[in-house]
Design a protein around this motif. Structure first.
Motif, PDB file in Angstrom:
ATOM      1  N   ILE A   1       7.519   1.191  -8.237  1.00 53.73           N
ATOM      2  CA  ILE A   1       6.986  -0.171  -8.254  1.00 53.73           C
ATOM      3  C   ILE A   1       8.123  -1.180  -8.084  1.00 53.73           C
ATOM      4  N   ALA A   2       9.221  -0.969  -8.802  1.00 55.27           N
ATOM      5  CA  ALA A   2      10.347  -1.901  -8.728  1.00 55.27           C
ATOM      6  C   ALA A   2      10.946  -1.934  -7.324  1.00 55.27           C
ATOM      7  N   ILE A   3      11.042  -0.782  -6.681  1.00 52.38           N
ATOM      8  CA  ILE A   3      11.562  -0.740  -5.310  1.00 52.38           C
ATOM      9  C   ILE A   3      10.635  -1.520  -4.376  1.00 52.38           C
TER      10      ILE A   3
ATOM     11  N   GLY B   1       2.587   3.370  -6.926  1.00 53.21           N
ATOM     12  CA  GLY B   1       3.402   3.383  -8.137  1.00 53.21           C
ATOM     13  C   GLY B   1       2.618   2.930  -9.351  1.00 53.21           C
ATOM     14  N   ALA B   2       1.827   1.888  -9.185  1.00 54.64           N
ATOM     15  CA  ALA B   2       1.006   1.396 -10.293  1.00 54.64           C
ATOM     16  C   ALA B   2      -0.056   2.421 -10.681  1.00 54.64           C
ATOM     17  N   LEU B   3      -0.641   3.060  -9.693  1.00 56.26           N
ATOM     18  CA  LEU B   3      -1.636   4.093  -9.982  1.00 56.26           C
ATOM     19  C   LEU B   3      -0.988   5.265 -10.723  1.00 56.26           C
TER      20      LEU B   3
ATOM     21  N   PHE C   1       0.802  -1.226   0.000  1.00 55.94           N
ATOM     22  CA  PHE C   1       0.000   0.000   0.000  1.00 55.94           C
ATOM     23  C   PHE C   1       0.832   1.271   0.000  1.00 55.94           C
ATOM     24  N   GLY C   2       2.111   1.168   0.330  1.00 52.10           N
ATOM     25  CA  GLY C   2       2.971   2.349   0.369  1.00 52.10           C
ATOM     26  C   GLY C   2       3.777   2.580  -0.888  1.00 52.10           C
ATOM     27  N   LEU C   3       4.092   1.496  -1.627  1.00 55.05           N
ATOM     28  CA  LEU C   3       4.921   1.649  -2.817  1.00 55.05           C
ATOM     29  C   LEU C   3       4.293   1.044  -4.074  1.00 55.05           C
ATOM     30  N   ILE C   4       3.889  -0.205  -4.001  1.00 55.15           N
ATOM     31  CA  ILE C   4       3.474  -0.899  -5.218  1.00 55.15           C
ATOM     32  C   ILE C   4       2.180  -0.321  -5.786  1.00 55.15           C
ATOM     33  N   LEU C   5       1.153  -0.203  -4.987  1.00 55.01           N
ATOM     34  CA  LEU C   5      -0.119   0.316  -5.496  1.00 55.01           C
ATOM     35  C   LEU C   5      -0.045   1.798  -5.902  1.00 55.01           C
TER      36      LEU C   5
ATOM     37  N   GLY D   1       6.418  11.076 -19.677  1.00 55.77           N
ATOM     38  CA  GLY D   1       7.228   9.866 -19.789  1.00 55.77           C
ATOM     39  C   GLY D   1       8.180   9.706 -18.620  1.00 55.77           C
ATOM     40  N   VAL D   2       8.767  10.823 -18.181  1.00 53.75           N
ATOM     41  CA  VAL D   2       9.667  10.773 -17.031  1.00 53.75           C
ATOM     42  C   VAL D   2       8.895  10.373 -15.775  1.00 53.75           C
ATOM     43  N   TRP D   3       7.725  10.945 -15.573  1.00 50.30           N
ATOM     44  CA  TRP D   3       6.935  10.589 -14.394  1.00 50.30           C
ATOM     45  C   TRP D   3       6.465   9.143 -14.446  1.00 50.30           C
ATOM     46  N   PHE D   4       6.165   8.645 -15.655  1.00 53.01           N
ATOM     47  CA  PHE D   4       5.814   7.239 -15.794  1.00 53.01           C
ATOM     48  C   PHE D   4       6.989   6.356 -15.372  1.00 53.01           C
TER      49      PHE D   4
END
Length: 96
Positions: A80-82, A14-16, A8-12, A70-73
């Motif tokens: 997400i990778a972290i 980041g995906a959003l 909930f702190g990084l993956i989601l 693109g940079v923000w993506f």
């Protein structure tokens, strides 16, 4: 507990973020294609310099916006990778 924080702190988030920035990048890509076509048409019709400057400026605006999105993506993908890296290493640390 650590997996919940990573999820909930990084993956989601980041995906959003990646989804939102990819969406707006695609919108701006379409706008850039239209602005480029308008610039090429004006150049082929030997339009005046004022018209060419306006058309060139319009396409450059979309180029800069597309670059920024693109940079923000990519930054969202790094988040997400972290998170995934932490998720994988947390599971290996708890086993052994």
């Amino acid at each position: 507990m650590g997996r919940i924080v990573l999820t909930f702190g990084l993956i989601l988030p980041g995906a959003l973020g990646a989804a939102i920035f990819a969406y707006y990048a695609l919108i701006d890509w379409d706008a850039l294609q239209k602005a480029q076509a308008a610039f090429e048409l004006a150049a082929q019709q030997s339009a005046g310099l004022d018209t060419l400057f306006i058309r060139a400026t319009q396409q450059n605006i979309h180029r800069i916006n597309l670059f920024a999105e693109g940079v923000w993506f990519l930054l969202s993908a790094v988040v997400i990778a972290i998170g995934l890296h932490g998720f994988c290493t947390a599971s290996s640390r708890s086993r052994g």
